[in-house]
Design a protein around this motif. Structure first.
Motif, PDB file in Angstrom:
ATOM      1  N   ASN A 211       0.745  -1.031   0.127  1.00 37.93           N
ATOM      2  CA  ASN A 211       0.382   0.091  -0.504  1.00 37.93           C
ATOM      3  C   ASN A 211       0.937   1.508  -0.107  1.00 37.93           C
ATOM      4  O   ASN A 211       0.584   2.454   0.664  1.00 37.93           O
ATOM      5  N   VAL A 212       1.741   1.367  -0.549  1.00 37.81           N
ATOM      6  CA  VAL A 212       2.510   2.319  -0.660  1.00 37.81           C
ATOM      7  C   VAL A 212       2.154   3.566  -1.285  1.00 37.81           C
ATOM      8  O   VAL A 212       1.278   4.163  -2.552  1.00 37.81           O
ATOM      9  N   ARG A 213       1.462   4.577  -0.331  1.00 42.76           N
ATOM     10  CA  ARG A 213       1.168   5.768  -1.743  1.00 42.76           C
ATOM     11  C   ARG A 213       1.558   7.419  -1.077  1.00 42.76           C
ATOM     12  O   ARG A 213       2.948   7.239   0.023  1.00 42.76           O
ATOM     13  N   ARG A 214       1.649   8.454  -2.236  1.00 41.61           N
ATOM     14  CA  ARG A 214       2.641   9.624  -1.848  1.00 41.61           C
ATOM     15  C   ARG A 214       1.777  10.557  -0.989  1.00 41.61           C
ATOM     16  O   ARG A 214       0.222  10.187  -1.580  1.00 41.61           O
ATOM     17  N   ILE A 215       2.700  11.164   0.079  1.00 39.11           N
ATOM     18  CA  ILE A 215       1.728  12.321   0.311  1.00 39.11           C
ATOM     19  C   ILE A 215       1.992  13.745   0.231  1.00 39.11           C
ATOM     20  O   ILE A 215       1.344  14.703   1.190  1.00 39.11           O
ATOM     21  N   THR A 216       3.202  13.934  -0.330  1.00 35.53           N
ATOM     22  CA  THR A 216       3.288  15.001  -0.580  1.00 35.53           C
ATOM     23  C   THR A 216       3.740  15.703  -1.505  1.00 35.53           C
ATOM     24  O   THR A 216       4.235  14.684  -2.671  1.00 35.53           O
ATOM     25  N   PHE A 217       3.301  16.746  -1.796  1.00 37.98           N
ATOM     26  CA  PHE A 217       2.837  17.226  -3.689  1.00 37.98           C
ATOM     27  C   PHE A 217       3.341  18.831  -4.048  1.00 37.98           C
ATOM     28  O   PHE A 217       2.919  19.131  -5.353  1.00 37.98           O
ATOM     29  N   GLU A 218       2.860  19.010  -3.536  1.00 43.79           N
ATOM     30  CA  GLU A 218       4.156  20.841  -3.523  1.00 43.79           C
ATOM     31  C   GLU A 218       5.330  20.324  -2.970  1.00 43.79           C
ATOM     32  O   GLU A 218       5.844  19.760  -1.755  1.00 43.79           O
ATOM     33  N   GLY A 219       6.154  21.522  -4.194  1.00 38.95           N
ATOM     34  CA  GLY A 219       7.293  21.229  -4.280  1.00 38.95           C
ATOM     35  C   GLY A 219       7.915  20.464  -4.746  1.00 38.95           C
ATOM     36  O   GLY A 219       6.939  19.344  -5.335  1.00 38.95           O
ATOM     37  N   ASN A 220       9.029  20.197  -5.437  1.00 36.78           N
ATOM     38  CA  ASN A 220      10.246  19.557  -5.935  1.00 36.78           C
ATOM     39  C   ASN A 220      11.130  19.046  -5.230  1.00 36.78           C
ATOM     40  O   ASN A 220      12.141  18.149  -5.645  1.00 36.78           O
ATOM     41  N   TYR A 221      11.283  18.208  -3.683  1.00 36.96           N
ATOM     42  CA  TYR A 221      12.593  18.077  -3.268  1.00 36.96           C
ATOM     43  C   TYR A 221      11.668  18.803  -1.571  1.00 36.96           C
ATOM     44  O   TYR A 221      11.631  19.015  -0.834  1.00 36.96           O
ATOM     45  N   ASN A 222      11.380  17.392  -1.301  1.00 38.21           N
ATOM     46  CA  ASN A 222      10.979  16.898   0.302  1.00 38.21           C
ATOM     47  C   ASN A 222      11.098  15.844   0.994  1.00 38.21           C
ATOM     48  O   ASN A 222      11.337  14.645  -0.120  1.00 38.21           O
ATOM     49  N   THR A 223      11.996  15.634   1.654  1.00 37.89           N
ATOM     50  CA  THR A 223      12.811  14.429   2.566  1.00 37.89           C
ATOM     51  C   THR A 223      12.847  14.872   4.283  1.00 37.89           C
ATOM     52  O   THR A 223      12.187  15.669   4.285  1.00 37.89           O
ATOM     53  N   SER A 224      13.294  13.672   4.521  1.00 37.21           N
ATOM     54  CA  SER A 224      13.811  13.799   5.658  1.00 37.21           C
ATOM     55  C   SER A 224      12.613  13.519   6.334  1.00 37.21           C
ATOM     56  O   SER A 224      12.109  14.061   7.652  1.00 37.21           O
ATOM     57  N   PRO A 225      11.732  12.657   6.439  1.00 35.36           N
ATOM     58  CA  PRO A 225      10.044  12.495   7.246  1.00 35.36           C
ATOM     59  C   PRO A 225      10.282  12.417   8.375  1.00 35.36           C
ATOM     60  O   PRO A 225      11.501  11.338   8.660  1.00 35.36           O
ATOM     61  N   ALA A 226       9.803  12.258  10.061  1.00 33.18           N
ATOM     62  CA  ALA A 226       9.498  11.885  11.039  1.00 33.18           C
ATOM     63  C   ALA A 226       8.650  12.262  11.821  1.00 33.18           C
ATOM     64  O   ALA A 226       7.843  13.101  11.281  1.00 33.18           O
ATOM     65  N   TRP A 227       8.195  11.170  12.022  1.00 27.31           N
ATOM     66  CA  TRP A 227       6.695  10.625  12.860  1.00 27.31           C
ATOM     67  C   TRP A 227       6.784  10.918  13.721  1.00 27.31           C
ATOM     68  O   TRP A 227       7.514  11.062  14.720  1.00 27.31           O
ATOM     69  N   SER A 228       5.552  11.909  14.061  1.00 25.77           N
ATOM     70  CA  SER A 228       5.255  12.545  15.640  1.00 25.77           C
ATOM     71  C   SER A 228       4.590  11.886  16.295  1.00 25.77           C
ATOM     72  O   SER A 228       4.072  10.312  16.432  1.00 25.77           O
TER      73      SER A 228
END
Lengths: 196, 439
Positions: free
Chosen positions: B329-346
């Protein structure tokens, strides 16, 4: 009938109890009646690292010496290799920002490099992948590896035995030019070849 | 007859519900996450002090309340009132005879009073937190310490004030690990929440990246080039012992721990392409999670352990994705901007912090699991990178680079109350917030 209903009731209680227990967060509550609570503060040492300072220092010293020795050996190698490389005229290839595909100009360089690698058939080839400082350090570790892998694959397609090729990514940690300019960044997005 | 039996389980059920919520049911915590939240106005009175015995205790009755005020401010949730505005002076009346109207008049919602008793063997500090409006005590507790450890005492008191008013003890018993660079060499250091006690944890003097704490507080995982190439190490914090746990061909990069600390996510390129794997630490069994001809990196586990956030450039540029813990169940969650990295979960779930490129600079953002409610937290003229949540989920630490300056900053998860934890000329990067340690 009675039994069934009682059974359903018990199952409901069990299910409800389980949902109470399986919560993700654990809450701690302070009891707030007028009875005075007590807590000991700083009785046990909270430091986790300083168990035996002397042994630690000795170990650190030994580690440092070993690291220095290894570094000296590496530097000697690098020097020797650098001399050999200059003589052989192996060239770097360069990449576009956030890309790992081998550009048209890089293909010509790789063909020339492949001839040199074939002529030195005993040498191992380390393919280093590098990135510019823009972007995320961790993502750049992966991108540097991807660049090294793409260069390696191209060399394999040109007939270099894959067992001779080792990839290593340095991400953005080892720039060729430390300045923050477009020219410096272009020089830093590279794959570099070291013979061993 | 029938109905009687139907009622029985329902009553037991209600009783159970009541029992589970006892101690919580009567409490109404103030919703500090609400956008209309105003800082708690609190008055901290000087603590009268009696007895003698130890050196350095002479002015504890003033130094301790001052340290508590400093810590209350650090949380971003409190506005400690100035001592000079007080109508009654410290030490004048015992705690039982507080005139709450005097404190309400100067705008205090809460009042902290205390008394210190010093004996040769022990320091006792009795503290009372009162609701000025209702005139009742919310917290009444005595703290005993063998030595005048100002910071430990203030940490304990402030944590209890937070727990009483918000239902969470805050982040005082935590540390922040970071990579300290010195030219081409680096090592991992740790700093406490109040910016003190910097300790060097490793002695590698090589490229080091991606430090990650185990949620049980026992281990730090990181990537080091100590032996000339990127390999993953596990550092036992109590003993300082280290173990190399991943040294496959190519890239070995440390990712996040599972909530039970028994599994570590990794990025490996051994199967010719950067993919995400999970390593079971007891058995050293490795399982591959992603199958895609593109970069998959920076995996982070959700606090419940059911999902994993990661970075992939499978859609052309680096973006944040979420998958189930088994890789489905892979799905993308960022759609703004062309470089989004380093996810950290609250740690409280729901939100994911990350760094995104906007106007040629990196800034810290949060977004929820559904990819909605995108919020930009930082706006200053700097590259703000590598967010990591505090255990309370109320603050985020990140690295900030601008020119030759390198900072580690802490900001509220609502984007308010930024403070600089550490500033230096040599780079301090990749901060990682520890779990709560035993005080």
């Amino acid at each position: 009938m009675k039994k069934t209903i009682t059974l359903i009731g018990l199952l409901m209680i069990l299910a409800f109890g389980l949902t109470l227990l399986s919560g993700c967060a654990e809450k701690k509550a302070v009891v707030k009646d007028e009875a005075v609570q007590e807590q000991r503060v700083g009785a046990s040492d909270t430091a986790t690292v300083t168990d035996d300072e002397a042994a630690r220092k000795a170990k650190e010293q030994a580690d440092r010496e070993a690291a220095l020795k290894a570094q000296a050996a590496r530097e000697a190698w690098a020097k020797k290799n650098a001399a050999a490389l200059n003589a052989l005229n192996i060239q770097n290839i360069y990449f576009d920002f956030d890309r790992s595909n081998v550009r048209a100009d890089a293909r010509e360089i790789l063909k020339a490099n492949a001839e040199i690698f074939k002529a030195n058939a005993n040498a191992k080839i380390i393919v280093e992948g590098h990135c510019d400082e823009r972007g995320t350090a961790e993502y750049n570790m992966a991108l540097g590896e991807r660049r090294a892998q793409e260069a390696k694959q191209y060399l394999v397609n040109l007939g270099i035995d894959s067992s001779r090729l080792v990839t290593i990514s340095y991400g953005e940690e080892r720039p060729a030019d430390a300045q923050s300019t477009e020219e410096a960044w272009a020089q830093n997005r590279r794959a570099q070849f070291v013979l061993e | 007859m029938k109905y009687q039996f139907l009622w029985t389980p329902l009553i037991i059920l209600l009783a159970l519900f009541g029992a589970a919520n006892s101690g919580q049911a009567s409490k109404i915590y103030i919703d500090i996450d609400s956008p209309t939240f105003l800082q708690f106005p609190i008055a901290v009175r000087d603590f009268p002090q009696k007895g003698e015995g130890q050196v350095e205790t002479a002015d504890l009755g003033i130094a301790l309340p001052d340290q508590i005020k400093k810590y209350l401010k650090m949380t971003g949730l409190f506005n400690p009132l100035d001592r000079r505005s007080f109508l009654e002076t410290g030490g004048a009346s015992p705690a039982e005879q507080i005139r709450f109207s005097d404190w309400a008049a100067i705008g205090a919602d809460y009042l902290l009073t205390g008394a210190i008793t010093i004996s040769p063997s022990e320091i006792a500090c009795e503290v009372r937190l009162s609701d000025v409006v209702r005139g009742n005590a919310l917290l009444h507790k005595r703290y005993l310490s063998p030595r005048p450890d100002l910071r430990a005492l203030a940490r304990a008191v402030t944590s209890d004030i937070l727990l009483t008013l918000t239902g969470d003890e805050g982040d005082f018993n935590t540390r922040i690990a970071f990579v300290a660079k010195n030219g081409p060499e680096a090592d991992i250091h740790a700093i406490s929440y109040d910016g003190e006690d910097i300790v060097k944890l490793t002695s590698h003097r090589s490229i080091i990246t991606s430090p990650r704490w185990s949620p049980d507080g026992q281990y730090l995982a990181f990537t080091s080039y100590r032996h000339g190439r990127p390999e993953v190490y596990l550092h036992h914090l109590k003993t300082g012992k280290e173990k190399r746990i991943s040294s496959h061909e190519g890239l070995n990069l440390s990712g996040g721990f599972s909530p039970d600390s028994r599994n570590l996510l990794l990025t490996l390129s051994k199967d010719s392409n950067e993919e995400i794997y999970v390593l079971e630490l007891d058995s050293m069994r490795l399982k591959r999670l992603t199958y895609n001809y593109s970069i998959d990196v920076s995996p982070a586990w959700s606090p419940c352990g059911k999902k994993i956030a990661f970075v992939s450039n499978r859609s052309g540029s680096p973006q944040i994705f979420i998958m189930d813990a088994d890789g489905n169940n892979v799905r993308r969650i960022t759609f703004e901007g062309n470089y989004n990295t380093s996810p950290a979960w609250s740690p409280r779930g729901g939100k994911i912090a990350f760094e995104g490129s906007i106007n040629r600079q990196f800034q810290i953002f949060t977004v929820d699991e559904e990819g909605e409610h995108l919020t930009q937290l930082t706006f200053d003229d700097a590259n703000n990178e590598y967010p990591s949540w505090s255990p309370s989920g109320r603050q985020i630490v990140y690295g900030s680079r601008s020119g030759s300056k390198s900072r580690i900053c802490i900001i509220g998860s609502n984007g308010q109350q930024m403070r600089i934890l550490k500033e230096s000329g040599s780079p301090s990067v990749m901060p990682a917030w520890s779990p709560r340690m035993n005080p």
